[in-house]
Design an enzyme around this catalytic site. Sequence first.
Site, PDB file in Angstrom:
ATOM      1  N   GLU A 289       0.694  -1.295   0.073  1.00  0.00           N
ATOM      2  CA  GLU A 289      -0.002   0.000   0.011  1.00  0.00           C
ATOM      3  C   GLU A 289       0.882   1.149   0.126  1.00  0.00           C
ATOM      4  OE1 GLU A 289      -4.299  -0.148   1.950  1.00  0.00           O
ATOM      5  OE2 GLU A 289      -2.802   0.667   3.369  1.00  0.00           O
ATOM      6  N   HIS A 310       6.953 -26.823  -0.517  1.00  0.00           N
ATOM      7  CA  HIS A 310       6.419 -27.837  -1.391  1.00  0.00           C
ATOM      8  C   HIS A 310       5.243 -27.512  -2.398  1.00  0.00           C
ATOM      9  CE1 HIS A 310       8.591 -30.971   1.096  1.00  0.00           C
ATOM     10  NE2 HIS A 310       8.531 -29.970   1.971  1.00  0.00           N
ATOM     11  N   LYS A 424     -14.155   0.542  -4.035  1.00  0.00           N
ATOM     12  CA  LYS A 424     -15.300   0.821  -3.140  1.00  0.00           C
ATOM     13  C   LYS A 424     -16.162   1.647  -3.726  1.00  0.00           C
ATOM     14  CE  LYS A 424     -12.407   1.584   1.128  1.00  0.00           C
ATOM     15  NZ  LYS A 424     -11.765   2.567   1.805  1.00  0.00           N
TER      16      LYS A 424
HETATM   17  O1  PA5 Z   1      -3.708   1.509   5.733  1.00  0.00           O
HETATM   18  C1  PA5 Z   1      -4.880   2.247   5.317  1.00  0.00           C
HETATM   19  O2  PA5 Z   1      -5.278   3.364   5.601  1.00  0.00           O
HETATM   20  C2  PA5 Z   1      -6.045   1.076   5.044  1.00  0.00           C
HETATM   21  O3  PA5 Z   1      -5.817   0.128   4.863  1.00  0.00           O
HETATM   22  C3  PA5 Z   1      -6.992   1.073   6.158  1.00  0.00           C
HETATM   23  O4  PA5 Z   1      -6.089   0.777   7.245  1.00  0.00           O
HETATM   24  C4  PA5 Z   1      -8.335   0.103   5.997  1.00  0.00           C
HETATM   25  O5  PA5 Z   1      -9.018   0.560   4.759  1.00  0.00           O
HETATM   26  C5  PA5 Z   1      -9.149   0.303   6.906  1.00  0.00           C
HETATM   27  O6  PA5 Z   1      -9.635   1.682   7.228  1.00  0.00           O
HETATM   28  P1  PA5 Z   1     -10.429   2.163   8.457  1.00  0.00           P
HETATM   29  O7  PA5 Z   1      -9.403   2.313   9.649  1.00  0.00           O
HETATM   30  O8  PA5 Z   1     -10.704   3.642   8.119  1.00  0.00           O
HETATM   31  O9  PA5 Z   1     -11.682   1.397   8.702  1.00  0.00           O
END
Ligand code: PA5
Length: 447
Positions: A289, A310, A424
Site C-alpha cells: 500500500e 512444497h 469501494k
Molecule cells: O492503511 C490504510 O489506511 C487502510 O488499509 C485502512 O487501514 C483500511 O482501509 C481500514 O480503514 P479504516 O480504519 O478507516 O476502517
Amino acid sequence: MKALELDLSGIRSIVSDGELHALQEKSNEYTAQLHAGTGLGNDFLGWINLPEEITDSEFAEIERAARTLQEHCDYVVSIGIGGSYLGARAVIEALTPTFAAYRREHSAPHVIFAGHNIGEDYLSELVDFLSDKRFGIINISKSGTTTEPAIAFRVLKGLLERQVGRDGARERIIAVTDRAKGALRTLADKEGYKTFVIPDNIGGRFSVLTPVGLLPIAVAGFDIRELVRGAKDMKARVDEGVPFDQNPSALYAAARNLLYQKGKKIEILGNFHPKLHYIGEWWKQLYGESEGKDHKGIFNAAVDFSADLHSMGQWIQEGERTIFETIVSIASPDTELRIASDAENLDGLNYLAGKRIDEVNKMAELGTRMAHIDGGVPNIRVILPQLNAYYIGQLFYFFEKAVGISGYMLEVNPFNQPGVEAYKKNMFALLEKPGFEEESKAIKSRL
Ligand code: PA5
C-alpha cells in the site's frame, strides 16, 4: 545477539557494496526529509516519534480497558480491516501458543477477528459460535465509515445487546476511531461507548503502536510496553544521524530499490515459523500500500516455509527470475523438542536422533537460502534473536522506517493509498448507496 540483525550477504552476487553505498547520500537526504516533514505525505508522519511519545498514563488507560474486557469476556472480537486489523493479528498470532484455541482454560480472552471480509458464512458461523459465549467487541476504524467492519459491527452489536442488554453491551464494547469524524465516532458517542483515538497523523498501516494494535494485544494478555520498548530501541538504531552502513532500515531500503532497478520486481517475505504468518500479512500491506502507485513498485508476496517449499518452492527455484526473497529468521525458539532414537529405525530418521527440531529447521532454512541464491534469487535475512513482544516491536519499526525511505527512493508518496478507493466506489454504485446515483447508473449500463 540482543537486537534484530540484517544480513545482506545473499544479495552480493547482484548488488555490490559500491552500488549500495552510492545510495548513501540519497538515503540520508530522505531520512532527513522524513524527520523534518518536508517530503511527500508529510501529514502522516506521526509514527516516526510514536514509540517515544506514548505516555505511562496512555499505557495505563489501555491496560485498564483491556482488564475490563478480560473480566467480562471469554472472547473478544476485534473488528477492523487493513491497518485496523493486521498489526494486532500479527502480534497475537506470533505470541499465542499455537493450540491455545483448543484449550479449555486460557488466562486471557481469545481474540477473534472480524470485519476483514464480507463472507456470509464467516459472519453467520461467528454469530452461531458466540451466541452462548461471554463476549465483547473492539470496533476499530479510523475513518469510521469502512463497510466491512461496519457490517460486522452491526451484526455483532445486535447479538451482544440481545444477550446482555444495551447497558451490558455498553460495558463490553470499545471503539477505536477518529477524534471527531466518521459514523463510528457518532455512534460511539451516542451509545456512550468507551473510545480510544487514532491520531490524525498516523495512517492505518502505521498504526499498530496506537490503541488500534495495542488494545487488542493487551486484551490477549501480551505486554504492550515491551512491544513499544522494542520499537523505541529500534528507532534509536535507525534514527537520523545513524551512519548509513550501521542503519538496517536504510540498508534494507537501498538494497530492495537496487534489486528492483535490476529487474527484481517481486519481493517474497518468507518465514520458517508458522507463528510469523501474519507478520507477513502485515508487511504485505505496509509495503504494497505504501509503494504500489504511479504504476511503480515491487509486488509483495509472502510465503510460509517449509510448507510452501512444497508448492511455490518450484516457482521460486526455477520460475521467472524477477524475484528476491527476504526471510525473517528466529535465532532461538522458546521451547525445546528433540528427535528420539528408534530401535527399528523403520522411517530411516535415526541420523537425526538427538537433534532439536530447530536444528533441522535451520538446515532447511540454510539449504533453501543456498539453493535459491544458486538459482538466481537474491536473499536478504532479517534475524530476530527470539520471538517475543520486544523483538516484534523492533521488527515493526525497522520495516516502517525502511518503507518511508524506500518509498522516497522510488519517488512515490508512501503515506497515501488512493488506489484502495476504486473498488469501494464500484461496490457502492452496485449496491445503490445514497449519494452514488450517477455512478450507479453508469456502472449498471456496463453490465
Ligand atoms: O492503511 C490504510 O489506511 C487502510 O488499509 C485502512 O487501514 C483500511 O482501509 C481500514 O480503514 P479504516 O480504519 O478507516 O476502517
